[in-house]
Write a protein that holds these residues in place. Sequence first.
Motif, mmCIF file in Angstrom:
data_model
loop_
_atom_site.group_PDB
_atom_site.id
_atom_site.type_symbol
_atom_site.label_atom_id
_atom_site.label_comp_id
_atom_site.label_asym_id
_atom_site.label_seq_id
_atom_site.Cartn_x
_atom_site.Cartn_y
_atom_site.Cartn_z
ATOM 1 N N ILE A 20 34.370 20.270 2.480
ATOM 2 C CA ILE A 20 35.537 19.086 1.721
ATOM 3 C C ILE A 20 36.255 19.908 0.710
ATOM 4 C CG2 ILE A 20 33.753 17.571 2.770
ATOM 5 C CD1 ILE A 20 33.146 17.439 -0.182
ATOM 6 N N GLU A 21 36.872 19.602 1.033
ATOM 7 C CA GLU A 21 38.651 20.132 -0.045
ATOM 8 C C GLU A 21 38.393 19.503 -1.415
ATOM 9 O OE1 GLU A 21 41.675 21.803 0.640
ATOM 10 O OE2 GLU A 21 40.700 21.961 2.141
ATOM 11 N N ALA A 22 38.641 19.303 -2.556
ATOM 12 C CA ALA A 22 38.413 18.451 -4.040
ATOM 13 C C ALA A 22 38.934 18.103 -3.827
ATOM 14 C CB ALA A 22 38.587 19.749 -5.266
ATOM 15 N N GLY A 23 38.179 16.509 -3.939
ATOM 16 C CA GLY A 23 39.028 15.042 -4.664
ATOM 17 C C GLY A 23 37.842 13.878 -4.075
ATOM 18 N N ASP A 24 38.854 13.277 -3.994
ATOM 19 C CA ASP A 24 38.180 11.853 -3.643
ATOM 20 C C ASP A 24 37.284 11.543 -2.286
ATOM 21 O OD1 ASP A 24 38.716 10.422 -5.943
ATOM 22 O OD2 ASP A 24 40.811 8.921 -4.679
ATOM 23 N N TYR A 25 36.061 11.088 -2.351
ATOM 24 C CA TYR A 25 35.129 11.579 -0.831
ATOM 25 C C TYR A 25 34.608 10.240 -0.572
ATOM 26 C CZ TYR A 25 31.599 13.634 2.253
ATOM 27 O OH TYR A 25 31.015 14.166 3.273
ATOM 28 N N ASN A 26 34.079 10.110 0.866
ATOM 29 C CA ASN A 26 33.832 8.740 0.834
ATOM 30 C C ASN A 26 33.000 8.923 2.408
ATOM 31 O OD1 ASN A 26 33.130 5.901 1.817
ATOM 32 N ND2 ASN A 26 34.174 5.101 0.233
ATOM 33 N N ARG A 27 31.710 9.271 2.120
ATOM 34 C CA ARG A 27 31.192 9.251 3.453
ATOM 35 C C ARG A 27 29.594 8.185 3.583
ATOM 36 N NH1 ARG A 27 27.686 13.828 5.067
ATOM 37 N NH2 ARG A 27 26.790 13.242 6.606
ATOM 38 N N GLN A 28 29.535 7.596 4.624
ATOM 39 C CA GLN A 28 28.303 7.055 4.973
ATOM 40 C C GLN A 28 27.123 8.252 5.504
ATOM 41 O OE1 GLN A 28 26.923 3.620 4.013
ATOM 42 N NE2 GLN A 28 25.219 4.643 4.630
ATOM 43 N N LEU A 29 25.916 7.863 4.417
ATOM 44 C CA LEU A 29 25.178 8.674 5.870
ATOM 45 C C LEU A 29 24.886 7.835 7.179
ATOM 46 C CD1 LEU A 29 23.463 10.394 2.551
ATOM 47 C CD2 LEU A 29 24.074 11.553 4.206
ATOM 48 N N VAL A 30 24.044 9.044 7.896
ATOM 49 C CA VAL A 30 23.569 8.073 9.382
ATOM 50 C C VAL A 30 21.794 8.525 9.109
ATOM 51 C CG1 VAL A 30 23.663 7.279 11.419
ATOM 52 C CG2 VAL A 30 25.656 7.136 10.180
ATOM 53 N N VAL A 31 21.444 8.474 9.124
ATOM 54 C CA VAL A 31 19.640 9.251 9.290
ATOM 55 C C VAL A 31 18.900 8.154 10.651
ATOM 56 C CG1 VAL A 31 17.893 9.221 7.752
ATOM 57 C CG2 VAL A 31 19.898 9.054 6.523
ATOM 58 N N TYR A 32 19.190 9.242 11.162
ATOM 59 C CA TYR A 32 17.610 9.030 11.922
ATOM 60 C C TYR A 32 15.901 9.443 11.901
ATOM 61 C CZ TYR A 32 22.463 8.218 14.523
ATOM 62 O OH TYR A 32 23.105 7.690 15.222
ATOM 63 N N ALA A 33 15.390 8.905 12.251
ATOM 64 C CA ALA A 33 13.956 9.360 12.689
ATOM 65 C C ALA A 33 13.258 10.049 14.360
ATOM 66 C CB ALA A 33 12.623 8.078 12.203
ATOM 67 N N TYR A 34 13.398 10.854 14.224
ATOM 68 C CA TYR A 34 12.260 11.656 15.418
ATOM 69 C C TYR A 34 11.262 11.427 15.913
ATOM 70 C CZ TYR A 34 12.008 15.974 13.173
ATOM 71 O OH TYR A 34 11.475 17.669 13.236
ATOM 72 N N TYR A 35 10.683 11.283 16.375
ATOM 73 C CA TYR A 35 9.409 10.937 16.843
ATOM 74 C C TYR A 35 9.058 11.725 18.484
ATOM 75 C CZ TYR A 35 10.377 5.970 15.119
ATOM 76 O OH TYR A 35 11.103 5.136 14.690
ATOM 77 N N ARG A 36 7.714 11.968 18.177
ATOM 78 C CA ARG A 36 7.204 12.571 19.593
ATOM 79 C C ARG A 36 6.860 12.508 20.587
ATOM 80 N NH1 ARG A 36 1.139 11.994 16.501
ATOM 81 N NH2 ARG A 36 2.311 12.479 14.392
ATOM 82 N N ASP A 37 6.810 11.017 21.107
ATOM 83 C CA ASP A 37 6.922 10.228 22.380
ATOM 84 C C ASP A 37 8.650 9.390 22.365
ATOM 85 O OD1 ASP A 37 4.783 11.529 23.126
ATOM 86 O OD2 ASP A 37 3.412 9.888 21.779
ATOM 87 N N GLY A 38 9.108 9.623 22.177
ATOM 88 C CA GLY A 38 10.644 8.717 22.538
ATOM 89 C C GLY A 38 11.606 9.626 21.735
ATOM 90 N N ALA A 39 12.689 9.013 22.146
ATOM 91 C CA ALA A 39 14.331 8.969 21.327
ATOM 92 C C ALA A 39 14.553 8.786 20.082
ATOM 93 C CB ALA A 39 15.162 7.919 22.360
ATOM 94 N N PRO A 40 15.044 9.389 19.184
ATOM 95 C CA PRO A 40 14.980 9.261 18.229
ATOM 96 C C PRO A 40 16.234 7.860 17.390
ATOM 97 C CG PRO A 40 16.506 11.391 18.779
ATOM 98 C CD PRO A 40 15.837 10.157 19.494
ATOM 99 N N LYS A 41 15.700 7.035 16.325
ATOM 100 C CA LYS A 41 15.885 5.794 16.614
ATOM 101 C C LYS A 41 16.729 5.866 14.873
ATOM 102 C CE LYS A 41 13.942 1.440 15.172
ATOM 103 N NZ LYS A 41 12.634 0.566 15.067
ATOM 104 N N GLN A 42 18.051 5.217 14.570
ATOM 105 C CA GLN A 42 18.684 5.331 13.970
ATOM 106 C C GLN A 42 17.824 4.579 12.389
ATOM 107 O OE1 GLN A 42 23.296 3.800 13.574
ATOM 108 N NE2 GLN A 42 22.892 3.959 11.837
ATOM 109 N N ILE A 43 17.522 4.459 11.218
ATOM 110 C CA ILE A 43 16.654 4.254 10.923
ATOM 111 C C ILE A 43 17.512 2.976 9.305
ATOM 112 C CG2 ILE A 43 14.449 4.611 9.098
ATOM 113 C CD1 ILE A 43 14.337 5.010 11.562
ATOM 114 N N ASP A 44 17.204 2.315 9.179
ATOM 115 C CA ASP A 44 18.161 1.263 7.764
ATOM 116 C C ASP A 44 18.124 1.720 6.503
ATOM 117 O OD1 ASP A 44 18.107 -0.917 5.691
ATOM 118 O OD2 ASP A 44 19.579 -1.724 7.647
ATOM 119 N N ALA A 45 19.164 1.603 6.369
ATOM 120 C CA ALA A 45 19.079 2.639 4.596
ATOM 121 C C ALA A 45 18.430 2.281 3.149
ATOM 122 C CB ALA A 45 21.130 2.740 3.922
ATOM 123 N N SER A 46 17.918 0.688 4.033
ATOM 124 C CA SER A 46 16.507 -0.243 2.817
ATOM 125 C C SER A 46 15.438 0.560 2.977
ATOM 126 C CB SER A 46 16.813 -1.531 2.797
ATOM 127 O OG SER A 46 16.374 -2.086 4.543
#
Length: 95
Positions: free
Chosen positions: A19-45
Amino acid sequence: ANWYDNVEGLIIEDNYVEIEAGDYNRQLVVYAYYRDGAPKQIDASKLDFAIDPAIGLTVSESGLIEGTASAGTGIVTVSAKEKPELKASATIICA
């Protein structure tokens, strides 16, 4: 069963950002990946967030990174509240 059962690890979407210096705003999106399945988005809480060094940015409990970025590199770390050994990191480079 818990959401973290059989999780191999966590993944942060867009885990490397320049990024360039200055104002920045971004929401992180986090996934869990499993041994036996597709990745799943995890709630930030269910996650803990940190950034080091801050380079002028903060990360909230909801995973929102914001502030006025200054030159440097910050590493955002995410870990599962109930299983802290499950971690992921993202790099933010500000020029």
